[in-house]
Design a protein around this motif. Structure first.
Motif, PDB file in Angstrom:
ATOM      1  N   SER A   1       0.877  -0.902  -0.225  1.00  0.00           N
ATOM      2  CA  SER A   1       0.148  -0.412   0.228  1.00  0.00           C
ATOM      3  C   SER A   1       0.667   1.044   0.152  1.00  0.00           C
ATOM      4  O   SER A   1       0.736   2.390  -0.349  1.00  0.00           O
ATOM      5  CB  SER A   1      -0.711   0.286   1.150  1.00  0.00           C
ATOM      6  N   PRO A   2       1.959   1.097   0.777  1.00  0.00           N
ATOM      7  CA  PRO A   2       2.646   2.238   0.422  1.00  0.00           C
ATOM      8  C   PRO A   2       2.960   3.270  -0.651  1.00  0.00           C
ATOM      9  O   PRO A   2       3.369   4.223  -0.939  1.00  0.00           O
ATOM     10  CB  PRO A   2       4.169   2.149   1.193  1.00  0.00           C
ATOM     11  N   TYR A   3       3.019   1.930  -1.687  1.00  0.00           N
ATOM     12  CA  TYR A   3       3.731   2.491  -3.125  1.00  0.00           C
ATOM     13  C   TYR A   3       2.208   2.952  -4.065  1.00  0.00           C
ATOM     14  O   TYR A   3       3.029   3.745  -4.932  1.00  0.00           O
ATOM     15  CB  TYR A   3       4.130   1.462  -4.268  1.00  0.00           C
ATOM     16  N   VAL A   4       1.291   3.076  -3.165  1.00  0.00           N
ATOM     17  CA  VAL A   4       0.013   3.166  -4.788  1.00  0.00           C
ATOM     18  C   VAL A   4      -0.706   4.616  -3.769  1.00  0.00           C
ATOM     19  O   VAL A   4      -0.824   4.833  -4.621  1.00  0.00           O
ATOM     20  CB  VAL A   4      -0.574   2.474  -4.938  1.00  0.00           C
ATOM     21  N   MET A   5      -0.342   4.536  -2.710  1.00  0.00           N
ATOM     22  CA  MET A   5      -0.555   6.026  -2.135  1.00  0.00           C
ATOM     23  C   MET A   5      -0.239   7.832  -2.503  1.00  0.00           C
ATOM     24  O   MET A   5      -0.375   8.453  -2.131  1.00  0.00           O
ATOM     25  CB  MET A   5      -0.540   5.984  -0.281  1.00  0.00           C
ATOM     26  N   HIS A   6       1.148   7.164  -2.926  1.00  0.00           N
ATOM     27  CA  HIS A   6       1.873   8.154  -3.762  1.00  0.00           C
ATOM     28  C   HIS A   6       2.030   9.373  -2.723  1.00  0.00           C
ATOM     29  O   HIS A   6       2.030  10.627  -2.887  1.00  0.00           O
ATOM     30  CB  HIS A   6       1.061   8.970  -4.478  1.00  0.00           C
ATOM     31  N   LEU A   7       2.593   9.651  -1.582  1.00  0.00           N
ATOM     32  CA  LEU A   7       2.760  10.422  -0.388  1.00  0.00           C
ATOM     33  C   LEU A   7       4.162  10.044   0.201  1.00  0.00           C
ATOM     34  O   LEU A   7       4.692   8.848  -0.018  1.00  0.00           O
ATOM     35  CB  LEU A   7       1.864  10.194   1.199  1.00  0.00           C
ATOM     36  N   ASP A   8       4.735  11.406   1.076  1.00  0.00           N
ATOM     37  CA  ASP A   8       5.834  11.682   1.193  1.00  0.00           C
ATOM     38  C   ASP A   8       5.978  10.621   3.099  1.00  0.00           C
ATOM     39  O   ASP A   8       4.855   9.993   3.196  1.00  0.00           O
ATOM     40  CB  ASP A   8       6.412  12.502   1.218  1.00  0.00           C
ATOM     41  N   GLU A   9       7.257  10.269   3.167  1.00  0.00           N
ATOM     42  CA  GLU A   9       7.418  10.306   4.619  1.00  0.00           C
ATOM     43  C   GLU A   9       6.617  10.980   5.599  1.00  0.00           C
ATOM     44  O   GLU A   9       5.866   9.965   6.688  1.00  0.00           O
ATOM     45  CB  GLU A   9       8.955  10.143   4.908  1.00  0.00           C
TER      46      GLU A   9
ATOM     47  N   GLY B   1      -5.948   4.364  -9.708  1.00  0.00           N
ATOM     48  CA  GLY B   1      -5.443   5.811  -9.712  1.00  0.00           C
ATOM     49  C   GLY B   1      -5.160   6.141  -8.723  1.00  0.00           C
ATOM     50  O   GLY B   1      -4.678   7.608  -8.609  1.00  0.00           O
ATOM     51  N   SER B   2      -6.655   5.755  -7.338  1.00  0.00           N
ATOM     52  CA  SER B   2      -7.064   6.825  -6.815  1.00  0.00           C
ATOM     53  C   SER B   2      -6.132   6.957  -5.541  1.00  0.00           C
ATOM     54  O   SER B   2      -6.098   5.503  -5.141  1.00  0.00           O
ATOM     55  CB  SER B   2      -8.450   6.400  -7.064  1.00  0.00           C
ATOM     56  N   SER B   3      -4.930   7.543  -4.924  1.00  0.00           N
ATOM     57  CA  SER B   3      -4.330   7.512  -4.011  1.00  0.00           C
ATOM     58  C   SER B   3      -5.022   8.084  -2.174  1.00  0.00           C
ATOM     59  O   SER B   3      -5.657   7.713  -1.379  1.00  0.00           O
ATOM     60  CB  SER B   3      -3.748   8.710  -4.155  1.00  0.00           C
ATOM     61  N   THR B   4      -6.572   8.837  -3.251  1.00  0.00           N
ATOM     62  CA  THR B   4      -7.792   8.792  -2.150  1.00  0.00           C
ATOM     63  C   THR B   4      -8.267   7.803  -1.622  1.00  0.00           C
ATOM     64  O   THR B   4      -8.379   7.194  -0.273  1.00  0.00           O
ATOM     65  CB  THR B   4      -8.492   9.641  -2.053  1.00  0.00           C
ATOM     66  N   THR B   5      -8.998   6.321  -2.407  1.00  0.00           N
ATOM     67  CA  THR B   5      -9.686   5.005  -2.149  1.00  0.00           C
ATOM     68  C   THR B   5      -8.508   4.136  -1.208  1.00  0.00           C
ATOM     69  O   THR B   5      -9.783   3.395  -0.419  1.00  0.00           O
ATOM     70  CB  THR B   5      -9.845   4.685  -3.356  1.00  0.00           C
ATOM     71  N   VAL B   6      -7.439   4.661  -1.729  1.00  0.00           N
ATOM     72  CA  VAL B   6      -6.388   3.206  -1.047  1.00  0.00           C
ATOM     73  C   VAL B   6      -6.309   4.332   0.556  1.00  0.00           C
ATOM     74  O   VAL B   6      -6.073   3.047   1.060  1.00  0.00           O
ATOM     75  CB  VAL B   6      -5.187   2.878  -1.771  1.00  0.00           C
ATOM     76  N   ILE B   7      -6.323   5.158   0.237  1.00  0.00           N
ATOM     77  CA  ILE B   7      -5.581   5.800   1.185  1.00  0.00           C
ATOM     78  C   ILE B   7      -6.797   5.383   2.741  1.00  0.00           C
ATOM     79  O   ILE B   7      -6.926   4.768   4.101  1.00  0.00           O
ATOM     80  CB  ILE B   7      -5.772   7.372   1.793  1.00  0.00           C
ATOM     81  N   ILE B   8      -8.067   6.125   2.458  1.00  0.00           N
ATOM     82  CA  ILE B   8      -8.839   5.743   3.498  1.00  0.00           C
ATOM     83  C   ILE B   8      -9.382   4.228   3.456  1.00  0.00           C
ATOM     84  O   ILE B   8      -9.856   3.243   4.742  1.00  0.00           O
ATOM     85  CB  ILE B   8     -10.484   5.855   2.754  1.00  0.00           C
ATOM     86  N   SER B   9      -9.393   3.263   2.441  1.00  0.00           N
ATOM     87  CA  SER B   9      -8.675   1.799   2.141  1.00  0.00           C
ATOM     88  C   SER B   9      -8.113   1.000   3.719  1.00  0.00           C
ATOM     89  O   SER B   9      -8.617   0.123   4.730  1.00  0.00           O
ATOM     90  CB  SER B   9      -8.977   1.098   1.216  1.00  0.00           C
ATOM     91  N   VAL B  10      -6.955   1.771   3.826  1.00  0.00           N
ATOM     92  CA  VAL B  10      -5.976   1.533   4.426  1.00  0.00           C
ATOM     93  C   VAL B  10      -6.223   1.606   5.770  1.00  0.00           C
ATOM     94  O   VAL B  10      -6.543   0.877   6.636  1.00  0.00           O
ATOM     95  CB  VAL B  10      -4.034   2.375   3.716  1.00  0.00           C
ATOM     96  N   ILE B  11      -6.714   2.098   6.405  1.00  0.00           N
ATOM     97  CA  ILE B  11      -7.441   2.904   7.372  1.00  0.00           C
ATOM     98  C   ILE B  11      -8.618   2.239   7.876  1.00  0.00           C
ATOM     99  O   ILE B  11      -8.653   2.017   9.504  1.00  0.00           O
ATOM    100  CB  ILE B  11      -7.656   4.609   7.483  1.00  0.00           C
ATOM    101  N   VAL B  12      -9.441   1.906   7.670  1.00  0.00           N
ATOM    102  CA  VAL B  12     -10.222   1.446   7.111  1.00  0.00           C
ATOM    103  C   VAL B  12     -10.400  -0.176   7.861  1.00  0.00           C
ATOM    104  O   VAL B  12     -10.903  -0.697   8.489  1.00  0.00           O
ATOM    105  CB  VAL B  12     -11.595   1.232   6.222  1.00  0.00           C
ATOM    106  N   ALA B  13      -9.163  -0.187   7.538  1.00  0.00           N
ATOM    107  CA  ALA B  13      -8.401  -2.088   7.493  1.00  0.00           C
ATOM    108  C   ALA B  13      -8.498  -2.088   8.895  1.00  0.00           C
ATOM    109  O   ALA B  13      -8.247  -2.952   9.016  1.00  0.00           O
ATOM    110  CB  ALA B  13      -7.455  -2.182   6.278  1.00  0.00           C
TER     111      ALA B  13
END
Length: 399
Positions: A240-248, A304-316
């Motif tokens: 998941s870190p690779y598809v959120m396209h965020l910095d550290e 390519g939706s970073s927002t979808t992945v971010i929300i999904s990680v938190i919900v997990a």
């Protein structure tokens, strides 16, 4: 596990979760630091790949070597702890973590880090297996509440770790490795002076005991389900870190939110649910929802939706927190063997799943890795339902 349950001098069924001996708090504090090690590394995975000119699949082997060695080493934890005693086994594991985390920070290639993470996994195995049985053994409030405290320490460590990892990682990818080493040194000092020395168990655990324990159908069922569930868990952690396209910093905040959800549901939600629903039904629902969540991550990665992945990680974190408490509590009641032996048997199998997923997933595209992870978790649900009769007699009240 009479020898362990007597450590606390008897249980008080009505005792509060927070009413624990100093020994329990000492081990719980060290657990927080230990589990920070997992979260500290996650925000720096893309940075390691970029700065060391490595592929994502090569970096994912940091999880494979760590989990593989942790799982295999679980087979010797009982053998060692029954000869060294609880305190010295914990301290030995912590020394290994301190040393190999520092060596990881001093590495100049991904291959070196992967190797040092393997040594880190050996220390992790000695620490985790002994810490869980020690908290349960020293606790005066019953198995269920003791495990909730353990899961709370896990959640707190996993949630705070990424924040610190993001801050240190923004300075250098080496920072989180040295951070784990320093924090674990603090835990080592704390355990040394606060945890009382305990007599060595009268019964020595053999190297074969953890394997023999898997002959009990309930324990084997939970271990296999955990193997499949951990495949999905470390798919999330590794890719998941690779598809959120965020910095550290950004990755640190996302995994902080994930960890907060995990900690909150472990402590406050799981106990309430387990009083209302059956074990099999609850775990089945949590794993199904987690599998669907991984499926959403796959869609987010495709689009390519970073927002979808971010929300999904938190919900997990919600589903993982509830499931962690349920399945760990069940394992402690699943076989007529020492709790440390049951924990070692279960952890041996489940960590192998955590080692397999980063390696296999690294051969796939990110969407495919999430999709396979979801399917493997659903296979865990199928195994649980098919073998549910073996879990019918597990006492989940922990008294």
């Amino acid at each position: 596990m009479e020898s362990e349950s007597n450590l606390a001098g008897g249980r008080q069924k009505g005792a509060s979760l927070l009413s624990q001996p100093k020994a329990v708090w000492a081990v719980a504090f060290a657990c927080v630091i230990s589990f920070m090690g997992l979260g500290l590394v996650d925000p720096i995975l893309p940075a390691i790949a970029k700065q060391l000119h490595a592929t994502d699949s090569q970096v994912s082997l940091l999880f494979t070597s760590y989990n593989l060695v942790t799982g295999i080493a679980m087979l010797i934890t009982g053998f060692i702890s029954s000869r060294l005693g609880v305190k010295w086994t914990l301290l030995t594991g912590m020394v290994l973590i301190i040393a190999f985390a520092a060596l990881g920070g001093s590495s100049s290639t991904v291959g070196q880090i992967v190797g040092y993470r393997a040594g880190w996994g050996l220390g992790n195995a000695l620490f985790i297996a002994t810490a869980l049985s020690a908290i349960v053994g020293f606790s005066t409030s019953g198995t269920a509440k003791a495990i909730i405290l353990y899961e709370a320490a896990l959640g707190l460590g996993i949630s705070v770790g990424p924040l610190l990892g993001g801050e240190l990682g923004s300075i250098s990818w080496k920072g989180p490795f040295f951070g784990v080493s320093v924090l674990m040194l603090l835990g080592f000092i704390f355990i040394t002076f606060v945890l009382p020395s305990t007599p060595k168990p009268k019964k020595k655990v053999s190297l074969a005991d953890p394997i023999k324990a898997l002959s009990y159908p309930a324990l084997l069922t939970l271990a296999v389900v955990a193997f499949l569930y951990n495949y999905g868990f470390f798919t999330l952690m590794a890719f998941s870190p690779y598809v959120m396209h965020l910095d550290e910093h950004g990755l640190g905040y996302v995994f902080f939110g994930w960890g907060i959800m995990l900690a909150f549901t472990s402590v406050f939600v799981a106990p309430r649910l387990q009083r209302r629903f059956s074990l099999v039904k609850l775990i089945s629902w949590m794993l199904t929802l987690f599998a669907l969540d991984l499926g959403v991550m796959a869609l987010g990665a495709v689009n390519g939706s970073s927002t979808t992945v971010i929300i999904s990680v938190i919900v997990a974190g919600i589903f993982l927190g509830i499931n962690n408490t349920l399945i760990t509590t069940a394992v402690m009641q699943s076989a007529p063997v020492e709790r440390s032996t049951a924990s070692a048997s279960y952890s041996f199998v489940r960590f192998l799943g955590g080692g397999l997923s980063p390696w296999l997933g690294g051969m796939l595209s990110k969407p495919a890795a999430f999709t396979v992870g979801a399917l493997v978790v659903l296979l865990g649900v199928a195994v649980l339902i098919i073998r549910r009769k073996h879990l019918a007699n597990i006492n989940m009240d922990g008294h």
